[in-house]
Structures are given as structure tokens and as C-alpha cells.
Enzyme design. Sequence first.
Site, short mmCIF file in Angstrom:
data_model
loop_
_atom_site.label_atom_id
_atom_site.label_comp_id
_atom_site.label_asym_id
_atom_site.label_seq_id
_atom_site.Cartn_x
_atom_site.Cartn_y
_atom_site.Cartn_z
N THR A 98 43.30 52.52 20.73
CA THR A 98 43.04 51.48 19.80
C THR A 98 41.97 50.56 20.03
O THR A 98 42.05 49.91 21.23
CB THR A 98 44.51 50.59 19.69
OG1 THR A 98 45.46 51.60 19.21
CG2 THR A 98 44.44 49.54 18.63
N LYS A 174 43.85 51.29 11.87
CA LYS A 174 44.92 51.34 12.80
C LYS A 174 45.03 49.70 13.34
O LYS A 174 46.14 49.27 13.50
CB LYS A 174 44.25 51.90 14.05
CG LYS A 174 45.19 52.00 15.42
CD LYS A 174 46.38 52.53 15.20
CE LYS A 174 47.34 52.29 16.53
NZ LYS A 174 46.96 53.29 17.36
N LYS A 242 47.19 43.05 24.01
CA LYS A 242 46.14 43.71 23.76
C LYS A 242 45.66 43.88 22.25
O LYS A 242 44.57 43.30 21.83
CB LYS A 242 45.93 44.98 24.64
CG LYS A 242 44.82 45.97 24.21
CD LYS A 242 44.90 47.14 25.06
CE LYS A 242 45.61 48.31 24.34
NZ LYS A 242 45.22 48.69 23.14
#
Lengths: 300, 300
Positions: A98, A174, A242
Site C-alpha cells: 500500500t 486502495k 502507516k
Amino acid sequence: MTPTRIAVIGLGSMGLGMATSLLHAGFEVAGYDVVTANAERLAAAGGRIAATPAEAASGAAAVVCVVVNAAQTEAVLFGPDGCAAAMKSGAVFISCATMAPDVVRGLAARLEAQGQHYLDAPISGGAARAAEGKLTILASGSAAAFATARPALDAMAATLHELGDAPGVGAGFKMVNQLLAGVHIAAACEAVAFGASLGLDLRKLYEVITGSAGNSWMFENRVPHILDADYTPRSAVNIFTKDLGIVLDMARAAPLSVPMAGSALQLFLMTAAAGMGRDDDASVARLFAMISGIDLPDGK
Amino acid sequence: MTPTRIAVIGLGSMGLGMATSLLHAGFEVAGYDVVTANAERLAAAGGRIAATPAEAASGAAAVVCVVVNAAQTEAVLFGPDGCAAAMKSGAVFISCATMAPDVVRGLAARLEAQGQHYLDAPISGGAARAAEGKLTILASGSAAAFATARPALDAMAATLHELGDAPGVGAGFKMVNQLLAGVHIAAACEAVAFGASLGLDLRKLYEVITGSAGNSWMFENRVPHILDADYTPRSAVNIFTKDLGIVLDMARAAPLSVPMAGSALQLFLMTAAAGMGRDDDASVARLFAMISGIDLPDGK
């Protein structure tokens, strides 16, 4: 006929499952992981352990990269013993971490300038679905990247979304998913804490909410961890510090205010700061319990 | 045999649907609404229009109260021409408005002190399910309240959650649901705005997210309003300024910090302040568009 060779870089729970799916589909798989114990699990499943990313990538039609973030992906491609210099011309790099779309575009441009293909291919679905070859893949890239990657994608995915002809689009989809997933986990934990503060039966609450308009995929999936007091990490708090961090950086650059994602990030950061960064992301509920003294199930 | 009489107070889209379900089940229904046009729809469906709440409640085995909030519920019960003085002994008041548990307990105690029953019975499900007798009802109250209310509940609900033996518990479950519902609507609108800022195809985004871990009941239900640019109120922004306001008041009293609900409330308040309080709650997406200049579908 010699089987097609695929490299898999990163053999954690997701990467190992994907390598296993590729082996089951008849591919020859060469794998690499910085953690030797992870690589050894690939050998047990029938794959070959490579000493470096470059060695794994050598001779492979496709390199599947299943590491944690952009920095690791860049190191796998362009670091010492990286894949980019070892990949044959016309091979495809399938990048699953990602990352922000801009970072994806930068890595893709560097790789494509030297005659290889880059498929932006973030994944969704847990380790179990990875091992069954039933992931959801959010892919974008050139027609050549798709064509070269397709046999491997078919072995790994139940659902392949083809989202555009340039790297970065898959990453954008995403990041929207991660915004929602993070907000919904934080909201699920907050709602359980609120219900506990009212003295409600939390198992009954789970039953009522999962049948009501307040339900989310994450509520349904994560609240059982709280009910069982099981914070073994299926997905860790640090994943969302994150990923929501990337969302907030992207929104600040736009500029766009995203207050829901902002509040969720602060809750994950507080949970990490309280020492639970490597625990299951449902640990946000334990943060609420620590702060307010409400009783959550103790798993006994 | 004379059919059992039920009173329905509040004949908006939900109340009218519930009255219709009761008529279909063979009850005699007397209804009241401050808006004459609403009451006339009941007459067209075969019910009797009453001139006051007291007149509707007179002789009824159960009074179903489907108004907007606690103040209206209190007025229906104890205001001029209110139901409490007109209800026969042993009749049950079925209260469906979303309210704080403490307020519910106060109203119930006043009514029960004079020999009638109070069922705390907030509802979930839209107008269509109300008209089909397929609501979800989150009920709590005494065994006598449940026994008296049950025939009417059976006519109105597909799912009856029996959550406890005292009024206030049903309200607590409903407030947890409203916390999640409000957060999920705000998150859905923020996520669509974020996706638009990245230039993503929003219909494709809907398809991807509804099949991914970022999905919620509200994302699936409300985002089509944004895609069609149709902000006709199915449920209005002002419902969530009210309900999240109750959540924040309850949490402050606990005390419990609920930052996700707090951020969502601010987004609904900004949307209402911008003049969209009576529009569909998906209008939060239009607030993001107003502020940041992103393009949302224009419905053409």
C-alpha cells in the site's frame, strides 16, 4: 514444457500464501525474505529460496512484491541486489504494498524506462484468502503489464479489478479503501466502548448491530476480537498508523480536509503510543478502556 | 369480535407505514398528526383520524408513538390533550422516537406510576419496510408491557430484539447504532470526496468498495444518492445533528471521549449550517465539494 518462473519477494503471511497459490497453479516459484524463517516456510511448501531479490528475479516472467511499504518496495527494486537490474526485458513487477499514488508513479517510471513493466496491484483480503488464491487485486498499468502479469494474477486472485492503464490508479482506490477501513475500525471500537459505558450486553450489541444499518465489514470482523479479548495481531495497529498517515499526507497535499480519517489516525497513534502498536488493530477498544475505566470482556 | 384498537401518533413516512401494517393485520387504527395532510393519508388507507392524541388513545390497547424526539414524545404523553390521561388502565405506550436512555426512564416512570405500561421501542429500517410490517424494533420494558404490546409489535416488525426488562435499554442500543450510522455516513462522504480529489471513477469506486473490507451498510446505501446527485431527503441531515448530539451529550455525562462521533457531528453541523439541514444526509458530500472545489456527479 518448463514451468514459468515467478519470483515472490516478501514471504510474510500474505506473500507466503500468494507463493503457495502460485505453486498450486503449477508455477516454479523462487522467493526471498529478509527473515530466514519466513523463507524456509516457502521451501517447505515446494518453492526455492533465493539469497537476494536479484537472484529470485533472475529469469522470472513476473516478480510479485509483497512487502510493507514504499521504502521497502524501492529497496527491493533499486537497492543493493535489487530486482530491477536482474529482471529480464519485458518482465513485469507486480507491486502489492500500500503506497501513495505519486510514489507508485515514480517507481513505475524508473522501472519502465529500462524496458520492464510495472503493475500497480495493491491487494485486499487476509492471509487465508491469499493461501486459497482468492484475493481481491486493485490493479492498474499498461496493457503489456497486464498481459504479462495475467497468468500470475489469475492464480492469486478471485477478483481482479482492472482500474486503469497507468500505475497509481490502483493505489488511489486502495487508499480510499484504507481510509474507510481505518475509520470503521476506530468507530467500531468507540461504539463498543460507548455501549460498555451504558452497561449494555456486548454480545447482544454485536448481534443487534450486525443486523442493523450501523453495520460495517470491519465492525462484523473486528468486534469478535474484543468480545473474546483476543488481541493477537491478524492486522496490527501499526498498519493503520502507516496507511492513515499516507491518507492524511495525500489530503494535505490536495488540499482536502478529511476530519474522519484525522480522528481515526489520532486514535491509532494513541493506541500505538500506549504500547499496543504491534497488537491487533481492535486494540483501539483497549485504549478506550484504559482511559475511561470501562470494563471490556477479559476473555475468561 | 370487535377488532383491537391501536392508536398511532405521528403519521410521517414511518408512522403512516406502521399504521398501514396494523390495518393490514386486522387492527382498528385511530391516528393523529399535527399536520392535517399526514392524517388524511391514514384515512385514505382505512384508518380513523382523531382530533387529539387523547382522542386517538381513548379505548386503545396500545398507543404507538412515532414522533421525532423526546420533547414531542413528552408532549404527546403529558401535554394538553395528551395520551397519558386518556389511556385506559393496563394499556401500553410504545415509544419509537430516538431518545437518551435517561429521558426514556423518566417518561416511563411517570406513566407507569399511573397504572399504564411503557415499552421503550426505537425502530430501525426505512419507510418501505415500515409499510411492509418488516421493521427492526429494539425493545425493552416490563413483561406486562411486552405482553400487551406483542400483537402490535408482531404486525409491525420482522425482527423484534427483546433487550431487557426495563425501559432505557432499547434506547441505549439505538444510540450505539446511531453513533455508527452517523460516523459511517460522514466517512462515506469523506471517502467519495477523497476519491474525487484523486480523479477516480466514482461508480467504479462504489463497485470496488462495496466488495471490499472498507464497506459499510451506510456506504452501500447512501453513495448511490451522491452518484445520482439526488439529495431528496430519505433521511435528513438534521436527524443526525439531533442523534449525534444526543450521543455526545451522553458521552460527556459519562464521561467518555468519542472523537469519531464528535468529528461526524461537526460535519453534519457544517452541512446544516450551509443550508442543507433538510436535505438527504448524503449532502455531507456536497459540503466537501463546496469547500474544496472537487467535482461530484451533477446527475445529468
